[in-house]
Motif scaffolding. Structure first.
Motif, PDB file in Angstrom:
ATOM      1  N   GLU A  94       0.840  -1.202   0.000  1.00  0.00           N
ATOM      2  CA  GLU A  94       0.000   0.000   0.000  1.00  0.00           C
ATOM      3  C   GLU A  94       0.877   1.255   0.000  1.00  0.00           C
ATOM      4  O   GLU A  94       0.605   2.212  -0.730  1.00  0.00           O
ATOM      5  N   PHE A  95       1.923   1.240   0.825  1.00  0.00           N
ATOM      6  CA  PHE A  95       2.841   2.376   0.845  1.00  0.00           C
ATOM      7  C   PHE A  95       3.438   2.607  -0.537  1.00  0.00           C
ATOM      8  O   PHE A  95       3.449   3.729  -1.042  1.00  0.00           O
ATOM      9  N   ALA A 106       2.909   5.851  -2.794  1.00  0.00           N
ATOM     10  CA  ALA A 106       4.094   6.647  -3.117  1.00  0.00           C
ATOM     11  C   ALA A 106       4.187   6.858  -4.629  1.00  0.00           C
ATOM     12  O   ALA A 106       4.518   7.952  -5.094  1.00  0.00           O
ATOM     13  N   GLN A 107       3.859   5.823  -5.396  1.00  0.00           N
ATOM     14  CA  GLN A 107       3.873   5.950  -6.856  1.00  0.00           C
ATOM     15  C   GLN A 107       2.778   6.904  -7.339  1.00  0.00           C
ATOM     16  O   GLN A 107       2.995   7.686  -8.263  1.00  0.00           O
ATOM     17  N   GLY A 163       9.801  18.105  -8.524  1.00  0.00           N
ATOM     18  CA  GLY A 163      11.102  17.515  -8.237  1.00  0.00           C
ATOM     19  C   GLY A 163      11.182  16.304  -7.330  1.00  0.00           C
ATOM     20  O   GLY A 163      12.280  15.879  -6.987  1.00  0.00           O
ATOM     21  N   TRP A 164      10.070  15.732  -6.885  1.00  0.00           N
ATOM     22  CA  TRP A 164      10.152  14.511  -6.095  1.00  0.00           C
ATOM     23  C   TRP A 164      10.617  13.379  -7.002  1.00  0.00           C
ATOM     24  O   TRP A 164      10.298  13.336  -8.189  1.00  0.00           O
ATOM     25  N   VAL A 165      11.379  12.430  -6.445  1.00  0.00           N
ATOM     26  CA  VAL A 165      11.798  11.234  -7.174  1.00  0.00           C
ATOM     27  C   VAL A 165      11.532  10.010  -6.314  1.00  0.00           C
ATOM     28  O   VAL A 165      11.458  10.097  -5.084  1.00  0.00           O
ATOM     29  N   LEU A 166      11.388   8.887  -6.967  1.00  0.00           N
ATOM     30  CA  LEU A 166      11.230   7.613  -6.272  1.00  0.00           C
ATOM     31  C   LEU A 166      12.567   6.890  -6.375  1.00  0.00           C
ATOM     32  O   LEU A 166      13.010   6.537  -7.460  1.00  0.00           O
ATOM     33  N   TYR A 167      13.215   6.693  -5.241  1.00  0.00           N
ATOM     34  CA  TYR A 167      14.509   6.022  -5.194  1.00  0.00           C
ATOM     35  C   TYR A 167      14.263   4.543  -4.955  1.00  0.00           C
ATOM     36  O   TYR A 167      13.610   4.166  -3.981  1.00  0.00           O
ATOM     37  N   VAL A 168      14.776   3.705  -5.851  1.00  0.00           N
ATOM     38  CA  VAL A 168      14.618   2.258  -5.733  1.00  0.00           C
ATOM     39  C   VAL A 168      16.013   1.647  -5.603  1.00  0.00           C
ATOM     40  O   VAL A 168      16.787   1.644  -6.554  1.00  0.00           O
ATOM     41  N   LYS A 169      16.326   1.146  -4.405  1.00  0.00           N
ATOM     42  CA  LYS A 169      17.629   0.523  -4.183  1.00  0.00           C
ATOM     43  C   LYS A 169      17.672  -0.837  -4.876  1.00  0.00           C
ATOM     44  O   LYS A 169      18.620  -1.159  -5.567  1.00  0.00           O
TER      45      LYS A 169
END
Length: 169
Positions: free
Chosen positions: A8-9, A13-14, A26-32
């Motif tokens: 759900e988070f 977030a997406q 300017g928000w980005v989604l960081y995927v490790k």
């Protein structure tokens, strides 16, 4: 209390990121990597503030991360603040800049230093212990609890969202 799952988070977030992209803020989604919970929202801004009592304004670069708290099952706000020379604000300096009106006995309960759950580096964090209760106070659950969380908690550390976030569907 309504708990939030990792899935759900991530979905919310997406959704938040789609709104951000429409607004171009300017928000980005960081995927490790694909493991849970190795993804978070990231935003950077520069702020002017009085870091000391001499009245001089200092320019500080702040990087905010919205992560998933596995322990509390809620979004959590972490951030790092750096001076223009690159030095990191320590805990006391962070308190002076971001929470100057808060009684010193309450500061450890609100804003503390912790290891980032994805990057494993020290970050400042707004403690998530009451986040679920705060989010539940809205009666009907929010369509996007990540957006609601950032709207409620962000202003405490000078993170403001544009009003247009509230108008998006």
């Amino acid at each position: 209390m309504i708990e939030m799952t990792w899935k759900e988070f991530l979905a919310q977030a997406q959704e938040f990121l789609k709104i951000s992209e429409q607004l171009g803020d300017g928000w980005v989604l960081y995927v490790k990597d694909s493991s849970e919970p190795n993804t978070f929202l990231k935003y950077s801004q520069k702020i002017k503030c009085k870091e000391s009592n001499d009245g001089d304004l200092t320019l500080i670069n702040v990087e905010y991360h919205i992560v998933y708290s596995v322990s509390y099952q809620v979004p959590m706000l972490l951030f790092q603040a750096h001076r223009s020379d690159g030095s990191l604000l320590d805990l006391e300096a962070t308190w002076r800049v971001f929470m100057p009106e808060t009684a010193s006995k309450d500061l450890y309960q609100m804003l503390t230093q912790t290891d980032h759950p994805v990057l494993f580096r020290p970050f400042m964090a707004l403690h998530p212990c009451r986040t679920a209760q705060v989010l539940d106070q809205f009666g009907q659950p929010s369509d996007n609890r990540v957006l609601t969380f950032i709207s409620l908690y962000g202003p405490h550390v000078q993170l403001q969202l544009a009003n247009a976030y509230g108008l998006s569907k």
